[in-house]
Every structure is written in C-alpha cells, then in structure tokens.
Design an enzyme around this catalytic site. Structure first.
Site, mmCIF file in Angstrom:
data_model
loop_
_atom_site.group_PDB
_atom_site.id
_atom_site.type_symbol
_atom_site.label_atom_id
_atom_site.label_comp_id
_atom_site.label_asym_id
_atom_site.label_seq_id
_atom_site.Cartn_x
_atom_site.Cartn_y
_atom_site.Cartn_z
ATOM 1 N N GLU A 7 -8.986 -10.496 -9.944
ATOM 2 C CA GLU A 7 -9.359 -9.137 -9.563
ATOM 3 C C GLU A 7 -9.016 -8.211 -10.717
ATOM 4 O O GLU A 7 -8.022 -8.420 -11.414
ATOM 5 C CB GLU A 7 -8.635 -8.674 -8.299
ATOM 6 N N CYS A 16 -9.840 -6.010 -3.389
ATOM 7 C CA CYS A 16 -10.197 -4.703 -2.836
ATOM 8 C C CYS A 16 -11.315 -4.007 -3.595
ATOM 9 O O CYS A 16 -12.012 -3.164 -3.015
ATOM 10 C CB CYS A 16 -8.958 -3.817 -2.788
ATOM 11 N N ASN A 25 -14.184 -9.160 1.999
ATOM 12 C CA ASN A 25 -12.831 -9.355 1.483
ATOM 13 C C ASN A 25 -11.831 -8.756 2.455
ATOM 14 O O ASN A 25 -11.884 -7.563 2.737
ATOM 15 C CB ASN A 25 -12.656 -8.682 0.125
ATOM 16 N N GLU A 26 -10.926 -9.577 2.962
ATOM 17 C CA GLU A 26 -9.806 -9.093 3.775
ATOM 18 C C GLU A 26 -10.294 -8.180 4.894
ATOM 19 O O GLU A 26 -9.686 -7.160 5.199
ATOM 20 C CB GLU A 26 -8.813 -8.366 2.859
#
Length: 656
Positions: free
Chosen positions: A23, A230, A369-370
C-alpha cells in the site's frame, strides 16, 4: 522438550502461501519503491486537510520547488492555459533575469547520489523566449556532484502546443547526501516547464528502486496484493484509486492526494498533519504493479473499490441501483480484460501499447478492502453483484472477500455467516480477507486461532502484525518480541494450511521520517534500507514452506505450555522435514526431534536461527543486521539447543 513428528501427510500447503501486501502508505510508492527522485514533478500537488466526513484540498503546485539561487529576483509561478497534460493542467512558468537562475527541488529530505552512477533526467519545456541551454545539476553546499547541459534546440516530440521533451544523463562524480536538484537557464529568458523527472540508472525495469526491489525479491513472495489498503477506497470517493487513471503515459496520469496525508489529524494540529502534501502521482500504476508481480514471480492480487469510501473515515457511497455503481462493476471486468485480454481487445490493446503484448495471467481479484455490512452499507449485496458479473465474464477468476477490519467484532461474525451461507455455491469466494494488528501477547495466545475454523471457506490472512508499540515514525516499534510473536502465530497458520491459503504482513515499507504507521516490515531513507526482525521472519517462512504439514501428535500443544511454538512440514522434492519453532523464553531450550515410525535420522540438521539480546531489540540504519538469521548445524537430533528469544527453521533429512 521432545517433539514427535509423524510421517503421515496432513494438510496440503498452498504454493506461494506467503506473499506481500503493498500500500502507498509511509511514502512506500512515491519516495519509495517507485524510483522517481523528485517531488511534485508535474506541479500538480494538493495540500489535504480535514477530518472524518469533512476533507478539503488546496492546490499547491509550487510545493517542493523554490527559486535558485535563493533570493534571486526571478519569477517562478504555476500557471495554466495551454497545458502539456490535460489531466494535470498546471505547469511552472520561469522568467529569469540573468544566467544561472532557475528552480530547485527539495526531493523529500534531499537527493542521494552514488559515485559513478548515472541518473536519467527527463523534462518537458516550452521555450517562450529562450534559445540558450538548460543546465541541470545536483548540488551540495555549493559543490556540484553531477551535471549536464542540454541545448534548447535539442527538444524532441514537440506537442501541438509546443512543449518539447528533453533528456540528459547526469553522472555522479562523488557521493552526495541530502543534496538539491537544480534546473537553470544559461541566459535570461522565459520557459514553461512540466514533468521534471530524475531516475537512478540502476532502477529495475527503469521503474523500481533497486535495493528495495531486491529486498522483495529475496522474500520469494507467492503473491502481491495491491494497491492497498485504504487508498483503494479513499477518504472520499473522489479520492479513491482509479486504476484507469494509471494506464496513461506517466505525465498524463492525474495526480491525487493520498488518503494517508490526513492520518492523525485532530483539533490540536488544526486538522492538518505534517504529511498534508502526501500525494500520489500514479507513476507506479496498475501496469507497473503487474510488471512488478512478473519480475518477482508473484501472483497479482489487485483489490477493487465497490462504491464505498473508507468506512472508517466517510459515509460516502454510490447507490447500488445507480449508474455510478455499474461503473464500479465494469471496472472489474475491464481490469480483467486489461490483465488477461488479447491485444485485439479494448483493454488488452492498452496493455500491449504500454509494452506487454502477452497477458499477465490474472487469477485473483479482491472485492472491496476491509468492508463490512451495516444498516446503510450493503456490502454483502454488492459482493454478490460483483461475483455474478465477474464469473459470468471470467469464471476462472478467484475472488477474495472481506471480513472487515478485525477478527473480534460482530462485523467479523456477520461476514463469516454471509460467506458460509454461500458455501454450497461453487466458486463464490476463494478466500476471506482477515485483518489484525494486535499486541504480541494476542498472537501468542491465539496460535490455535484457526484450529476450529470450519474448512469449507478459506482464509486470506491479508493484513497482520504484532504491535508492541505503534505510532508515527517509530522504527524502534519493530522489536524482536513482535517478530517472535508473529513467527509463533504463523506456526499456527501453517498447521492450518487446509483453511488458511494466503498470508501477508502489513505494512510493507516505511520511509524514515515519513511514516504514518509503525511497525513496518522494511525501513529506508533516500540512500539505503534495512529489514526489520519481522522481515526476516517473513523470509524464513516464505523460503522454507514445505508441500504438506506433518502431525506433531500433540507434542506441539505440550510445547506451547512451556513457551515453545512449532509446526512441521515436508518438502517432497528434497525429502526434508522442516520444523519451525519459536522459543519465547529468556533461557535456552533443549529440543529432541523424534521421527515417528522411522529409524533415527543420522544426518545433520541444518538450522537457520533468528535471535537477539533482548525483547525490545531492533534493527536500525546504523545496525541493519543486529537481528538477522544465522546458520548452524546440529549433528544429533536429540541435542538441538535453541537460544533464548529465538525463532529457528530446522531442516532434517528423511530416510526413504
């Protein structure tokens, strides 16, 4: 302590189980693995501020640049009107009054040069009133360490609006640290600049910083998950990562502010962090990520947005019935075509034009994502729509689902209920992504975490790390204790290889002085890098995975009661039994290896051992291998001695 290793083969270990999660956090891409040495090369940077559900950006195109020499009476300001790039419409207009005046770039904490290394300079310029030479050099305390001169007449590829491309090679005749890059005019004049770029000549594929790439290569990763994290979601949907923006020429990739630019904002700092200018140039875009996977021998695992901004930081989302949501779904299909389509397809042709005629062979794709389900956030319904669309178009693609941001809350429980409710549906989900950033004690206490998991739906341990301490710019948080706890937990992951199919530590990189998150696997500055103890744990696992696990007949549970954590596997090609074992105690421990059902093995045991002087010991730029594995041999299976606070990989030959 006696460990009894059975000869019966148990769970099959997935090839390439241990991988990487990348990331762009801690300046991991721009300022890191992406080898560009200058900041804000396209005069497009934004300054970001704000807090949850209330973010703002302010254009600051002159960031990282200033006039040279300091105090000169020249004019240097960002303008628009006839841009070189429509995506980044501002450029620098320079009006000099005398020879030797120009602009300089701060380049993070300065330019680092290696003696005799060549550096490739590229820039675009429109000579409004100038016919002299461009003088480019790197300077430290008034001393030039590398330089080149380019005539204004030597420009190439003139655009319709008269921007021309210039290239030169700067060869360093001495080392330099924290120097300045300078671009000057040889006489008074007016020139407009855009996309001023400087790359080291040894960059891998002309893209990746070599020492950081080599650190990854040595891990032999089975996969690479990218580009986050994120930033996939963004703190606003406008801030999300748009993969198609990264498929254009590097100077035409739309600049974006980085979601981590606002991390840690609060009332005390005026909702503006010291990293407010953290931006994404997208120089390392999806093509480069796929190329990186190919160079590393890792399977690509891109992660796509499902129409949510970061659920921690925003309540923005597009409606599931909207045309905007259909565009998100179409992005998934277009990405698959970009990666796997022939050169005669729309997006396969884009890949081919970028330089890769053959498909990349994408097989894994992350959906969200998440993400987690709430009364307003309908993630489960979105996943079902993505799954149906992807598998109708490309049934061979294996999808990664999300279990949310933790493994302890109702969000996690609801996610698993959802995936298990579809367990009879073939190919619904390949593995479910779990995340946990926890204290070392939690990892020790949960070595058996996956022992009782149902086996029908598989796990991707996608983001995990021990956090003895955490915060901004804390390389000392990467302690031996944290690494040993991770190794202990991974023995449990390996023992449960029939349910855990993929695993990756996070985050991967951190630039010293530029880190929003600690701990991290690899730390670096402009000149060098080093692996944390966690890096070596990952390497020892990734390079020593067998093909199947072997039963320890309950002796592993007994060992756990005494602070020893272990797993065993078989490498079928070499015939070696591989035992991984953590000694979490502060005294050495004796180990006996008993191979059940077979005669004693008389050959030596090859051992790779990671240890250090104390629990909070860590590596640093000054002592990069203070904690690093070393090799030794044991000639007697009954007399293996583990040092205090150690992780060992033992490879023992097995009689046929």
């Amino acid at each position: 302590m006696r460990l009894e290793i059975g000869k019966e083969e148990k769970a099959q270990i997935q090839n390439g189980m241990i991988g990487l999660f990348f990331e762009d956090i801690n300046y991991a891409a721009d300022g890191g693995l992406y080898a560009e040495m200058l900041e804000n090369r396209s005069f497009a940077f934004l300054k970001a501020s704000g807090d949850s559900c209330d973010y703002q950006t302010e254009y600051d195109g002159g960031y990282a640049w200033e006039v040279y020499p300091a105090g000169a009476g020249l004019k240097a300001h960002c303008v628009s009107g006839s841009p070189h790039s429509e995506e980044n419409p501002y450029y620098m207009r320079l009006e000099t009054r005398a020879a030797g005046e120009g602009i300089q770039n701060k380049a993070y904490d300065g330019v680092y040069l290696k003696k005799d290394m060549e550096y490739k300079l590229t820039f675009w310029a429109r000579c409004v009133r100038f016919q002299g030479c461009f003088d480019a050099f790197v300077e430290k305390d008034g001393v030039r360490c590398a330089q080149a001169s380019i005539s204004a007449a030597e420009g190439q590829e003139e655009t319709y609006n008269h921007f021309r491309r210039y290239e030169a090679v700067l060869r360093a005749w001495q080392d330099a640290e924290q120097a300045a890059f300078v671009l000057c005019l040889s006489e008074a004049g007016v020139v407009e600049f855009d996309f001023i770029s400087l790359f080291p000549g040894d960059a891998v594929a002309g893209i990746f910083r070599r020492d950081l790439f080599d650190m990854l290569k040595e891990l032999h990763p089975g996969f690479l998950r990218f580009p986050g994290g994120c930033i996939v979601e963004g703190n606003t949907l406008a801030n999300r990562y748009r993969f198609k923006d990264s498929l254009k020429p590097v100077w035409a990739r739309k600049n974006n502010w980085n979601r981590w630019a606002v991390h840690g904002n609060n009332r005390e700092n005026g909702y503006e962090s010291v990293y407010s200018h953290y931006n994404q140039t997208l120089g390392m875009g999806y093509y480069e990520y796929f190329l990186l996977c190919e160079l590393l021998g890792a399977r690509p695992l891109p992660v796509l947005n499902v129409g949510f901004a970061c659920q921690y930081q925003s309540d923005e989302m597009v409606g599931i019935e909207s045309g905007a949501f259909r565009e998100f779904v179409q992005d998934a299909l277009d990405l698959i075509e970009f990666a796997n389509g022939g050169a005669d397809t729309r997006w396969g042709a884009v890949r081919a034009q970028m330089g890769h005629e053959e498909p990349f062979g994408l097989t894994l794709l992350g959906i969200g994502n998440e993400q987690w389900q709430t009364e307003k956030a309908d993630f489960f319904e979105r996943y079902e729509i993505f799954e149906k669309a992807v598998h109708e178009a490309a049934p061979q693609i294996r999808l990664i689902g999300s279990a949310g941001p933790d493994v302890t809350s109702e969000r996690y429980t609801r996610a698993w209920e959802f995936y298990h409710s579809h367990r009879e549906q073939e190919n619904f989900v390949y593995a479910v992504d779990e995340h946990y950033y926890v204290k070392p004690e939690w990892l020790y206490e949960h070595v058996d975490f996956y022992d009782d998991y149902p086996r029908e739906v598989k796990v991707f341990s996608g983001e995990y790390a021990a956090h003895p301490r955490s915060g901004f710019n804390m390389p000392e948080a990467n302690t031996l204790e944290g690494a040993l706890a991770e190794a202990a937990f991974l023995t449990g992951v390996e023992r449960n290889a029939d349910v855990v199919w993929l695993a990756s530590y996070a985050p991967l990189f951190a630039r010293l002085g530029y880190a929003q998150w600690s701990p991290d696997m690899i730390w670096f500055n402009g000149a060098s890098c080093y692996g944390s103890p966690s890096y070596y744990v990952q390497k020892m696992f990734a390079c020593n995975m067998g093909d199947v696990t072997l039963d320890l007949h309950g002796t592993d549970k007994k060992a756990r009661e005494t602070g020893l954590y272990c797993s065993a596997g078989l490498d079928k090609k070499s015939g070696e039994i591989i035992v991984k074992i953590v000694n979490s105690a502060e005294e050495e421990r004796g180990i006996e290896l008993a191979l059940c059902g077979e005669a004693a093995v008389g050959c030596a045991v090859r051992a790779l051992i990671l240890t250090g002087p104390k629990r909070d010991a860590c590596n640093s730029m000054e002592a990069p291998e203070k904690i690093a594995p070393y090799e030794r041999e044991y000639t007697d299976l009954n007399k293996i001695v583990l040092p205090p606070l150690s992780f060992a990989v033992l490879r023992a030959g097995r009689e046929k």
